[in-house]
Design an enzyme around this catalytic site. Sequence first.
Site, short mmCIF file in Angstrom:
data_model
loop_
_atom_site.label_atom_id
_atom_site.label_comp_id
_atom_site.label_asym_id
_atom_site.label_seq_id
_atom_site.Cartn_x
_atom_site.Cartn_y
_atom_site.Cartn_z
N LYS A 59 19.66 -39.77 37.74
CA LYS A 59 19.13 -39.25 39.01
C LYS A 59 20.29 -38.63 39.77
CE LYS A 59 15.16 -39.20 41.22
NZ LYS A 59 13.80 -39.30 40.66
N ASP A 105 12.71 -33.61 42.72
CA ASP A 105 12.29 -34.85 43.39
C ASP A 105 12.09 -34.43 44.85
OD1 ASP A 105 12.10 -37.95 42.82
OD2 ASP A 105 13.12 -37.81 44.74
P1 NDP Z 1 8.29 -33.54 48.26
O1 NDP Z 1 9.60 -33.20 48.85
O2 NDP Z 1 7.47 -32.46 47.66
O3 NDP Z 1 7.39 -34.31 49.31
C1 NDP Z 1 7.83 -35.49 49.88
C2 NDP Z 1 6.81 -35.92 50.91
O4 NDP Z 1 7.14 -37.22 51.36
C3 NDP Z 1 6.81 -35.04 52.13
O5 NDP Z 1 5.54 -35.03 52.70
C4 NDP Z 1 7.82 -35.73 53.01
O6 NDP Z 1 7.69 -35.46 54.39
C5 NDP Z 1 7.51 -37.18 52.73
N1 NDP Z 1 8.72 -37.97 52.97
C6 NDP Z 1 9.93 -37.80 52.39
N2 NDP Z 1 10.82 -38.66 52.85
C7 NDP Z 1 10.16 -39.40 53.76
C8 NDP Z 1 10.53 -40.47 54.60
N3 NDP Z 1 11.78 -40.94 54.58
N4 NDP Z 1 9.56 -41.01 55.40
C9 NDP Z 1 8.31 -40.52 55.41
N5 NDP Z 1 7.90 -39.50 54.65
C10 NDP Z 1 8.81 -38.96 53.83
O7 NDP Z 1 8.61 -34.66 47.16
P2 NDP Z 1 7.69 -35.20 45.98
O8 NDP Z 1 6.26 -35.08 46.32
O9 NDP Z 1 8.20 -34.60 44.73
O10 NDP Z 1 8.12 -36.75 45.94
C11 NDP Z 1 7.37 -37.77 46.58
C12 NDP Z 1 7.66 -39.10 45.91
O11 NDP Z 1 7.28 -39.03 44.53
C13 NDP Z 1 9.14 -39.52 45.88
O12 NDP Z 1 9.20 -40.94 45.99
C14 NDP Z 1 9.61 -39.09 44.50
O13 NDP Z 1 10.73 -39.83 44.08
C15 NDP Z 1 8.37 -39.42 43.70
N6 NDP Z 1 8.23 -38.75 42.41
C16 NDP Z 1 8.30 -37.40 42.30
C17 NDP Z 1 8.14 -36.80 41.08
C18 NDP Z 1 8.12 -35.32 40.91
O14 NDP Z 1 7.89 -34.87 39.80
N7 NDP Z 1 8.32 -34.53 41.94
C19 NDP Z 1 7.95 -37.59 39.85
C20 NDP Z 1 7.83 -39.01 40.09
C21 NDP Z 1 7.98 -39.55 41.32
P3 NDP Z 1 8.74 -34.47 55.08
O15 NDP Z 1 8.34 -33.10 54.64
O16 NDP Z 1 8.57 -34.71 56.53
O17 NDP Z 1 10.11 -34.86 54.57
O1 2IT Z 2 11.04 -39.70 39.71
C1 2IT Z 2 10.79 -38.91 38.78
O2 2IT Z 2 10.32 -39.31 37.72
C2 2IT Z 2 11.05 -37.49 38.98
N1 2IT Z 2 11.44 -37.10 40.07
C3 2IT Z 2 10.84 -36.51 37.87
C4 2IT Z 2 12.01 -36.51 36.93
C5 2IT Z 2 12.00 -35.46 35.86
O3 2IT Z 2 13.00 -35.40 35.14
O4 2IT Z 2 11.02 -34.72 35.73
#
Ligand code: NDP
Ligand code: 2IT
Length: 444
Positions: free
Chosen positions: A124, A164
């Site tokens: 990561k 992420d």
């Molecule tokens: P994005 O940046 O697209 O969206 C994140 C969302 O979460 C936004 O709405 C953001 O609001 C909110 N957020 C972020 N930080 C905080 C915080 N500290 N408190 C409250 N709200 C918060 O990210 P993703 O959708 O990609 O990621 C969301 C979650 O999913 C994370 O935990 C990530 O690790 C996990 N994840 C993502 C994957 C991927 O493929 N993208 C795969 C597996 C897991 P704001 O815009 O105000 O920051």
């Molecule tokens: O938390 C996760 O699994 C991710 N942000 C996606 C990682 C990846 O390599 O696609």
Amino acid sequence: MKAKDVLENLKRRFPNEPEYHQAVQEVVETIEEVYNRHPEFEKYNLIERLCIPDRIFSFRVTWIDDHGNTQANMGYRIQHNNAIGPYKGGLRFHSSVNQSILKFLAFEQTFKNSLTTLPMGGGKGGSDFNPKGKSNNEIMRFCQAFMTELWRYIGPETDVPAGDIGVGGREIGYMYGMYKKLARENTGTLTGKGIEFGGSLIRPEATGYGNIYFLMNMLKRKGISNLKGQVVAISGSGNVATYTAEKVLELGGKVITLSDSNGYIYDPNGIDAEKLNYVFELKNIYRGRIKEYADKYKCKYVEGGRPWGEKCTIALPSATQNELNGDDARTLISNGCIAVSEGANMPSTPEAVHVFIENKILYAPGKAANAGGVSVSGLEMTQNSIKLSWSREEVDERLKTIMKDIHDACVKYGTEGDFVNYVKGANIAGFMKVAKAMMAQGVV
Ligand code: NDP
Ligand code: 2IT
């Protein structure tokens, strides 16, 4: 090993890393019994070798903003474990990023990637760069500056980063452009790329869709085959939350909440396809706040709040770590919630997890439920190395199969009488594969 001793030792050696301690604690507590059944693990100190990352790179990222000011951020890449394949995991750009958060994410990623059935190790990275309010050119300059440091440590068979929080298709494109220029190769290092240059269909949707495929596998065991009549609370409004909502709608469920770091919206009429399309535009084109949804559709907005107090039958935390605490968990259950499936990484506090398990609701931890994203990243790596692109249908089918396999592995290792402890199941299944690979490869 005694889980308590392992944790105390890590806390002493790596103080001030609460998120890392939290993630380790959950794993060591749930695998303790299985671990102790294998004296060879203890002999070769497998537990410390598995908890401490292989290496950590940290570097300064210097760039110039639109006002001509020189900015200095921190950049990191944690290469946690490569026993079963190249390091693999996302990059997070958020002002809260620090070494503890990235260490917890890299640690969890190792087990998640092991569960996917694909050959990927765990890693990561990211930066404390805050993308909010930055112009497109600022984002590009930052991504380029970040990559001028990171490129030395990554490669298609070494370490393959992805997105992420704060890193989506736009950022991956800018980083890949700079990587390609510096490394002088075009083999696809970085996943989540645009379709035109090696990206995989379904990758943007994969985490959200995968979470719902996992949820449906859990519900199916209870005789529920679609989401008709289910009222679904989702947190976040980014990549994971929006595609989760899309799949919920497709299966007949009603989505009543979304959120961002400023607050949440509650729409009792349901966020339908048209409204969701507005959210996609709001987030990806205008880069606006979720509050604007409430202004447009005249519904409730709670500044600073989290959606877990709204009555729902299914909760899908999809924003960030520790966004759902013990009180939230008790409220959800007393409101009739039957299932919680985590799109985010470690969104539930240890107390919340305890409440879910004690009440025997369907509870899927992130490392199992959100593994669809990295799984399709793995499929993107495969397509890049064979220099072919698969159709949407083909990737989606593979994603469904992988999520079912992960679900079934959790059931295999997590069944306790008539209850499936998905936390235990995911941790043991993920751990055993990495542990066996490490044992076979000797002390390295
Ligand atoms: P994005 O940046 O697209 O969206 C994140 C969302 O979460 C936004 O709405 C953001 O609001 C909110 N957020 C972020 N930080 C905080 C915080 N500290 N408190 C409250 N709200 C918060 O990210 P993703 O959708 O990609 O990621 C969301 C979650 O999913 C994370 O935990 C990530 O690790 C996990 N994840 C993502 C994957 C991927 O493929 N993208 C795969 C597996 C897991 P704001 O815009 O105000 O920051
Ligand atoms: O938390 C996760 O699994 C991710 N942000 C996606 C990682 C990846 O390599 O696609």
